[in-house]
Design a protein around this motif. Structure first.
Motif, PDB file in Angstrom:
ATOM      1  N   ALA A  23       0.834  -1.204   0.000  1.00  0.00           N
ATOM      2  CA  ALA A  23       0.000   0.000   0.000  1.00  0.00           C
ATOM      3  C   ALA A  23       0.867   1.253   0.000  1.00  0.00           C
ATOM      4  O   ALA A  23       0.574   2.232  -0.699  1.00  0.00           O
ATOM      5  N   TYR A  24       1.951   1.231   0.764  1.00  0.00           N
ATOM      6  CA  TYR A  24       2.852   2.371   0.798  1.00  0.00           C
ATOM      7  C   TYR A  24       3.467   2.633  -0.594  1.00  0.00           C
ATOM      8  O   TYR A  24       3.715   3.780  -0.970  1.00  0.00           O
ATOM      9  N   ASN A  52       4.030  -6.233  26.406  1.00  0.00           N
ATOM     10  CA  ASN A  52       5.244  -6.987  26.091  1.00  0.00           C
ATOM     11  C   ASN A  52       6.187  -6.072  25.315  1.00  0.00           C
ATOM     12  O   ASN A  52       5.793  -5.491  24.303  1.00  0.00           O
ATOM     13  N   PRO A  53       7.430  -5.918  25.773  1.00  0.00           N
ATOM     14  CA  PRO A  53       8.341  -4.975  25.109  1.00  0.00           C
ATOM     15  C   PRO A  53       8.638  -5.321  23.649  1.00  0.00           C
ATOM     16  O   PRO A  53       8.797  -4.427  22.820  1.00  0.00           O
ATOM     17  N   ILE A  54       8.713  -6.622  23.326  1.00  0.00           N
ATOM     18  CA  ILE A  54       8.963  -7.014  21.938  1.00  0.00           C
ATOM     19  C   ILE A  54       7.797  -6.608  21.053  1.00  0.00           C
ATOM     20  O   ILE A  54       7.973  -6.048  19.962  1.00  0.00           O
ATOM     21  N   ALA A  55       6.580  -6.875  21.546  1.00  0.00           N
ATOM     22  CA  ALA A  55       5.381  -6.519  20.786  1.00  0.00           C
ATOM     23  C   ALA A  55       5.258  -5.008  20.639  1.00  0.00           C
ATOM     24  O   ALA A  55       4.925  -4.497  19.552  1.00  0.00           O
ATOM     25  N   GLU A  56       5.526  -4.286  21.693  1.00  0.00           N
ATOM     26  CA  GLU A  56       5.412  -2.826  21.658  1.00  0.00           C
ATOM     27  C   GLU A  56       6.426  -2.225  20.687  1.00  0.00           C
ATOM     28  O   GLU A  56       6.109  -1.298  19.938  1.00  0.00           O
ATOM     29  N   GLU A  57       7.649  -2.754  20.691  1.00  0.00           N
ATOM     30  CA  GLU A  57       8.673  -2.270  19.772  1.00  0.00           C
ATOM     31  C   GLU A  57       8.288  -2.574  18.328  1.00  0.00           C
ATOM     32  O   GLU A  57       8.472  -1.739  17.421  1.00  0.00           O
ATOM     33  N   PHE A  58       7.732  -3.761  18.104  1.00  0.00           N
ATOM     34  CA  PHE A  58       7.304  -4.148  16.761  1.00  0.00           C
ATOM     35  C   PHE A  58       6.248  -3.180  16.234  1.00  0.00           C
ATOM     36  O   PHE A  58       6.343  -2.691  15.103  1.00  0.00           O
ATOM     37  N   LEU A  59       5.236  -2.896  17.044  1.00  0.00           N
ATOM     38  CA  LEU A  59       4.154  -1.995  16.622  1.00  0.00           C
ATOM     39  C   LEU A  59       4.659  -0.576  16.402  1.00  0.00           C
ATOM     40  O   LEU A  59       4.219   0.117  15.468  1.00  0.00           O
ATOM     41  N   SER A  60       5.590  -0.142  17.239  1.00  0.00           N
ATOM     42  CA  SER A  60       6.111   1.218  17.085  1.00  0.00           C
ATOM     43  C   SER A  60       6.874   1.373  15.775  1.00  0.00           C
ATOM     44  O   SER A  60       6.862   2.449  15.165  1.00  0.00           O
ATOM     45  N   ARG A  61       7.511   0.312  15.324  1.00  0.00           N
ATOM     46  CA  ARG A  61       8.293   0.376  14.083  1.00  0.00           C
ATOM     47  C   ARG A  61       7.412   0.251  12.839  1.00  0.00           C
ATOM     48  O   ARG A  61       7.894   0.395  11.714  1.00  0.00           O
ATOM     49  N   LEU A  62       6.114  -0.014  13.047  1.00  0.00           N
ATOM     50  CA  LEU A  62       5.163   0.031  11.934  1.00  0.00           C
ATOM     51  C   LEU A  62       4.611   1.435  11.726  1.00  0.00           C
ATOM     52  O   LEU A  62       3.973   1.707  10.711  1.00  0.00           O
ATOM     53  N   GLN A  63       4.843   2.319  12.666  1.00  0.00           N
ATOM     54  CA  GLN A  63       4.239   3.646  12.648  1.00  0.00           C
ATOM     55  C   GLN A  63       4.753   4.568  11.540  1.00  0.00           C
ATOM     56  O   GLN A  63       3.964   5.276  10.922  1.00  0.00           O
ATOM     57  N   PRO A  64       6.054   4.601  11.276  1.00  0.00           N
ATOM     58  CA  PRO A  64       6.543   5.565  10.279  1.00  0.00           C
ATOM     59  C   PRO A  64       5.913   5.341   8.906  1.00  0.00           C
ATOM     60  O   PRO A  64       5.659   4.208   8.490  1.00  0.00           O
ATOM     61  N   ASP A  65       5.651   6.442   8.220  1.00  0.00           N
ATOM     62  CA  ASP A  65       5.100   6.371   6.873  1.00  0.00           C
ATOM     63  C   ASP A  65       6.157   5.799   5.919  1.00  0.00           C
ATOM     64  O   ASP A  65       7.355   6.012   6.096  1.00  0.00           O
ATOM     65  N   ARG A  66       5.659   5.075   4.909  1.00  0.00           N
ATOM     66  CA  ARG A  66       6.532   4.521   3.873  1.00  0.00           C
ATOM     67  C   ARG A  66       7.480   3.458   4.401  1.00  0.00           C
ATOM     68  O   ARG A  66       8.703   3.509   4.204  1.00  0.00           O
ATOM     69  N   LEU A  67       6.979   2.448   5.082  1.00  0.00           N
ATOM     70  CA  LEU A  67       7.787   1.305   5.499  1.00  0.00           C
ATOM     71  C   LEU A  67       8.276   0.577   4.255  1.00  0.00           C
ATOM     72  O   LEU A  67       7.494   0.238   3.373  1.00  0.00           O
ATOM     73  N   THR A  68       9.573   0.323   4.163  1.00  0.00           N
ATOM     74  CA  THR A  68      10.148  -0.329   2.985  1.00  0.00           C
ATOM     75  C   THR A  68      10.136  -1.847   3.145  1.00  0.00           C
ATOM     76  O   THR A  68      10.003  -2.375   4.253  1.00  0.00           O
ATOM     77  N   ARG A  69      10.303  -2.550   2.025  1.00  0.00           N
ATOM     78  CA  ARG A  69      10.363  -4.016   2.068  1.00  0.00           C
ATOM     79  C   ARG A  69      11.586  -4.478   2.853  1.00  0.00           C
ATOM     80  O   ARG A  69      11.530  -5.482   3.565  1.00  0.00           O
ATOM     81  N   GLU A  70      12.692  -3.751   2.712  1.00  0.00           N
ATOM     82  CA  GLU A  70      13.913  -4.123   3.424  1.00  0.00           C
ATOM     83  C   GLU A  70      13.717  -3.981   4.928  1.00  0.00           C
ATOM     84  O   GLU A  70      14.110  -4.866   5.712  1.00  0.00           O
ATOM     85  N   ALA A  71      13.067  -2.905   5.342  1.00  0.00           N
ATOM     86  CA  ALA A  71      12.822  -2.688   6.766  1.00  0.00           C
ATOM     87  C   ALA A  71      11.846  -3.720   7.314  1.00  0.00           C
ATOM     88  O   ALA A  71      12.015  -4.227   8.433  1.00  0.00           O
ATOM     89  N   ALA A  72      10.831  -4.059   6.515  1.00  0.00           N
ATOM     90  CA  ALA A  72       9.847  -5.065   6.940  1.00  0.00           C
ATOM     91  C   ALA A  72      10.504  -6.429   7.098  1.00  0.00           C
ATOM     92  O   ALA A  72      10.199  -7.180   8.034  1.00  0.00           O
ATOM     93  N   ALA A  73      11.406  -6.771   6.166  1.00  0.00           N
ATOM     94  CA  ALA A  73      12.089  -8.065   6.223  1.00  0.00           C
ATOM     95  C   ALA A  73      12.953  -8.191   7.473  1.00  0.00           C
ATOM     96  O   ALA A  73      13.112  -9.289   8.018  1.00  0.00           O
TER      97      ALA A  73
END
Length: 215
Positions: A23-24, A52-73
């Motif tokens: 979508a991005y 859970n800190p792992i879950a919270e960190e994961f969700l926070s890293r989904l926040q920025p606009d334009r998440l790239t495939r490399e970052a998602a991987a």
């Protein structure tokens, strides 16, 4: 904290993240991208343990606009500590599940990511056989069948996804009279790929019910 996410839930999370990235890449409207992001985060949050800190960190890293495939991987594997892995079975344990197979070919454990496996499947190309280890009534059972050499495009009976499938035929005993029934289903030839596409365990349960040997 004990892992609580199943492999098929992890597959669904992976697909949700990949859809977000797509979508991005295709949506220019910033408001629409935000709607897709918020919907994705809401769906993924339902799978994750609270506080859970792992879950919270994961969700926070989904926040920025334009998440790239490399970052998602790089992001997705950070959830693996929360995913229940498939058991790493010894040769003896596997042999007990396939007592009638004299020379059981072992799966290539080094090539498998146990966090992605809802079931274990591997091919014995030399004998045109396929072996499956899957959960059934709170235990693991072994299923063997003939795997047709021909690969076609079709819907897999297990993951319900269109892909490269072959005919898997198993023999089941239906009565005490010695009568047998052959059951055929088209399933993914590549079981690792099938697991990555599996987000609903019910078709797998239905498949097992159909093909496992009745006693």
């Amino acid at each position: 904290m004990e892992p609580t996410i199943t492999a098929y839930e992890y597959s669904d999370i992976t697909q949700q993240v990949n859809t977000l990235v797509s979508a991005y890449l295709s949506v220019n409207d910033k408001r629409m991208r935000r709607v897709v992001r918020d919907t994705t985060i809401e769906r993924i949050s339902a799978y994750l343990p609270a506080d859970n800190p792992i879950a919270e960190e994961f969700l926070s890293r989904l926040q920025p606009d334009r998440l790239t495939r490399e970052a998602a991987a790089k992001l997705l594997p950070t959830l693996e500590p929360l995913v229940v892995p498939f058991p790493s079975l010894s040769q003896k344990q596997l042999s007990k599940l396939f007592r009638k197979v004299k020379k059981l070919k072992q799966p290539e454990w080094a090539d498998l990511d146990l966090h992605e496996l809802t079931y274990l499947g591997w091919n014995d190309g030399g004998n045109q056989k396929k072996y499956l280890v899957a959960p059934y009534h709170d235990r693991l059972i072994g299923i063997q069948g003939d795997m047709g050499p021909k690969t076609v495009k079709g819907v897999c009976a297990i993951c319900q996804t269109i892909g490269n499938v072959s005919l898997f035929v198993s023999t089941t005993k239906r009565s005490g009279l010695g009568t047998f029934t052959r059951n055929g289903n088209y399933i993914c030839r590549d079981s690792a790929q099938c697991n990555r596409q599996l987000t609903d365990p019910q078709p797998l349960a239905d498949f097992i019910e159909t093909v496992h040997a009745k006693r």
